[in-house]
Structure formats: C-alpha cells, structure tokens
Design a protein around this motif. Structure first.
Motif, mmCIF file in Angstrom:
data_model
loop_
_atom_site.group_PDB
_atom_site.id
_atom_site.type_symbol
_atom_site.label_atom_id
_atom_site.label_comp_id
_atom_site.label_asym_id
_atom_site.label_seq_id
_atom_site.Cartn_x
_atom_site.Cartn_y
_atom_site.Cartn_z
ATOM 1 N N UNK A 106 57.244 39.535 -3.130
ATOM 2 C CA UNK A 106 56.397 38.228 -3.038
ATOM 3 C C UNK A 106 54.873 38.692 -2.809
ATOM 4 N N UNK A 107 54.961 39.792 -2.014
ATOM 5 C CA UNK A 107 53.340 40.331 -1.587
ATOM 6 C C UNK A 107 52.722 40.822 -2.808
ATOM 7 N N UNK A 108 53.438 41.711 -3.528
ATOM 8 C CA UNK A 108 52.834 42.257 -4.648
ATOM 9 C C UNK A 108 52.528 41.799 -5.867
ATOM 10 N N UNK A 109 53.449 40.659 -6.126
ATOM 11 C CA UNK A 109 53.446 39.750 -7.175
ATOM 12 C C UNK A 109 52.672 38.419 -7.174
ATOM 13 N N UNK A 142 57.730 36.363 9.298
ATOM 14 C CA UNK A 142 57.992 36.283 10.635
ATOM 15 C C UNK A 142 59.379 36.187 10.813
ATOM 16 N N UNK A 143 60.248 35.462 9.928
ATOM 17 C CA UNK A 143 61.615 35.303 9.989
ATOM 18 C C UNK A 143 62.326 36.785 9.930
ATOM 19 N N UNK A 144 61.972 37.561 8.827
ATOM 20 C CA UNK A 144 62.249 38.685 8.782
ATOM 21 C C UNK A 144 62.286 39.643 9.888
ATOM 22 N N UNK A 145 60.848 39.651 10.228
ATOM 23 C CA UNK A 145 60.631 40.430 11.232
ATOM 24 C C UNK A 145 61.199 40.282 12.454
ATOM 25 N N UNK A 146 61.649 38.909 12.961
ATOM 26 C CA UNK A 146 62.358 38.786 14.134
ATOM 27 C C UNK A 146 63.798 39.574 13.846
ATOM 28 N N UNK A 147 64.224 39.030 12.903
ATOM 29 C CA UNK A 147 65.741 39.748 12.580
ATOM 30 C C UNK A 147 65.854 41.048 12.392
ATOM 31 N N UNK A 148 64.882 41.636 12.146
ATOM 32 C CA UNK A 148 64.769 43.024 12.051
ATOM 33 C C UNK A 148 64.656 43.909 13.638
ATOM 34 N N UNK A 149 63.597 43.243 14.380
ATOM 35 C CA UNK A 149 63.182 43.705 15.246
ATOM 36 C C UNK A 149 63.304 42.988 16.520
ATOM 37 N N UNK A 157 48.829 41.884 11.944
ATOM 38 C CA UNK A 157 49.644 42.588 11.004
ATOM 39 C C UNK A 157 49.837 42.112 9.564
ATOM 40 N N UNK A 158 49.926 40.770 9.572
ATOM 41 C CA UNK A 158 50.055 40.353 8.238
ATOM 42 C C UNK A 158 48.743 40.544 7.536
ATOM 43 N N UNK A 159 47.694 40.044 8.152
ATOM 44 C CA UNK A 159 46.402 40.290 7.282
ATOM 45 C C UNK A 159 46.084 41.831 6.909
ATOM 46 N N UNK A 175 44.224 35.384 5.894
ATOM 47 C CA UNK A 175 44.943 34.053 6.345
ATOM 48 C C UNK A 175 44.255 33.720 7.761
ATOM 49 N N UNK A 176 44.081 32.332 7.834
ATOM 50 C CA UNK A 176 43.186 32.036 8.867
ATOM 51 C C UNK A 176 44.435 31.524 10.005
#
Length: 283
Positions: A106-109, A142-149, A157-159, A175-176
């Motif tokens: 999603x990020x790359x494309x 954020x959903x992925x990050x919570x489930x991972x860590x 971190x996103x920016x 992102x604002x």
C-alpha cells in the motif's frame, strides 16, 4: 503707432491656427494614449482570467487524480485490516507477516502515487480529497503495529516512512495531526472487534490488554476533542469510541464474572482452556 498695432493683430491672427493645430494634436495624442492604456488593461485582465482558468482546470484534474489515489488507498488498507483480523493463537506470525507485506505494498504503490501528486504543492488545499484514504491508512498501520508489538504507532513514525517517497528538492507530503487522530479514532472500532474475537477464542488476557489500550486512547482524545473546534468528524467519532470501550469492558467483565457458566466446545479435551477449572463465583 497705428501701423504697429495692425502688424500685431495680423501676426496674432496668423498664429492662432498654429496653436489650434498644436492643441488638436495634443488632444489626439492623449486620446491615443488612453486607448492604448485601455487596450493594455483589457489585455492584462484577459490574460489574468485565462491564467486563473487554466489554474482551476489543472487543480480540478489534480483533484480527480487525488480522489482516485485516495480511493485505492482506502480499498487496499481495508484489506490489510481484514488480514490482521485473521490472527489467532495458532497463526499469529503467518498472519502478521502477510499483513506487513500488504501494508508495504500500500505504501509503495498507492501512497507513493499520492505523494507524487501532492509534493511541492499546497497539498492542504486538497485535504478533503485525500483525507479519507490517509485516515484508513493510519488505521491499518496502527492496527498492525499494535498486533505486532502491543504499542501505538506515532505520527512521527508514519511520516518518516513517507519521506523516502518524496523528491528531496520539493516539500514532502506529511500526514497532519487531524487526519492521524481521526484514523486513531477509527482504530478503536477495529480493536473492539479484535477483542471480542479474542474472547471467543479464549484469550481473555489479550482482550483485557486491548481494553486498556482503547481506554487510554479514548481518555487522551477526550482531552483533545474540545479544542478541535473545526473538526465535527472527531466529535462524532468520540461517541463511537465510547461505545467501543463499553462493549470491550462489558465483554471482559462478563467473562470474568460469569466465566464458570461457560462450557468448552463439545468434544474438546483441551485442558489449557482458560474456561476450564475456573471456580464458581459466589453471588
């Protein structure tokens, strides 16, 4: 004496046509200048109007491309969220690895295409066009990050992940805070669904961890929402967040209080289930 006066009158009469001609020439010159000045002004207005029309057309075309990119980001971010919801005790690593790859795609494309459209421009003018996609992306990340860590993915971190996508010579898309907080508010709904699913699979402690995490987010946003006068969306989402907190709390409370009444699935002999061996609770 009379002769001198006559000569003076004759010379005066002879000079009048020259002065009249001179005055007429000056009048014609002044009129010509006014005409040229008027034509120049009209030309400048016409040119300015043409430039402004071209600018609006270019902006509308860019807006259409941005809306399309935002829609693609939304669709594919939802796929990441659905992938994470497949998590269980048995397939955790497999599911999260697949979700990580999908999020990177999603990020790359798609995010990169949005960055290319908006970098170096006043991208805040088109915020309404790309905000829904960005919020969904924040929710998925954020959903992925919570489930991972088990921790929160911060805006910085996103920016930081978006910076490599931008041309260093141009102003990068960032992102604002508002879009980040709106995406975070949507995250609580996904965490509520995850917590209910974990309770169904017998992972009560994990559900209680989710409950505390969602409660902390709600408490922090409850302090910020009154100061966000321009965001009606946040005030609306605060009510939904409160409902998510209540649903998780009620589910965890019900299992803790009435856990002895729950029975394992018929035919199951798994002695490690948290529901087995739990003593009755006196009323």
């Amino acid at each position: 004496m009379l002769y001198s006066c006559a000569i003076w009158r004759i010379s005066l009469m002879a000079s009048k046509p020259h002065r009249l001609h001179h005055l007429a020439g000056r009048t014609e010159l002044s009129t010509a200048k006014r005409v040229r000045r008027t034509m120049t002004t009209q030309s400048s207005i016409s040119e300015a109007f043409t430039n402004y029309t071209d600018y609006l057309n270019h902006l509308n075309e860019k807006r259409e491309r941005v809306v399309k990119a935002s829609r693609d980001i939304t669709i594919n971010s939802k796929k990441v969220i659905f992938q994470v919801h497949r998590i269980s005790k048995d397939n955790r690593e497999e599911v999260l690895e697949k979700a990580e790859k999908d999020l990177a795609a999603v990020t790359d494309q798609y995010i990169s295409r949005l960055v290319k459209e908006l970098q170096g421009s006043d991208f805040w003018k088109l915020r309404r066009a790309y905000s829904p996609g960005v919020q969904e992306y924040v929710e998925a990340a954020t959903f992925y990050k919570f489930c991972r860590t088990g921790t929160l993915l911060h805006l910085e971190e996103i920016n930081s992940t978006l910076l490599p996508l931008s041309d260093p010579s141009l102003e990068p898309l960032q992102i604002n805070v508002l879009d980040y907080l709106l995406g975070l508010a949507d995250l609580t709904g996904e965490l509520m669904r995850l917590a209910i699913g974990r309770i169904s699979d017998g992972e009560l402690e994990y559900a209680e961890k989710i409950c505390k995490f969602v409660r902390d987010i709600y408490r922090e946003l409850l302090l910020l929402a009154p100061k966000m006068d321009e965001s009606f969306d946040m005030k609306t989402k605060m009510d939904t967040m409160l409902q998510s907190v209540i649903k998780i709390e009620n589910a965890c409370f019900s299992v803790r209080v009435r856990g002895s009444e729950y029975l394992p699935l018929l035919g199951s002999d798994n002695s490690s289930s948290f529901l087995l061996g739990m003593p009755d609770i006196e009323p």
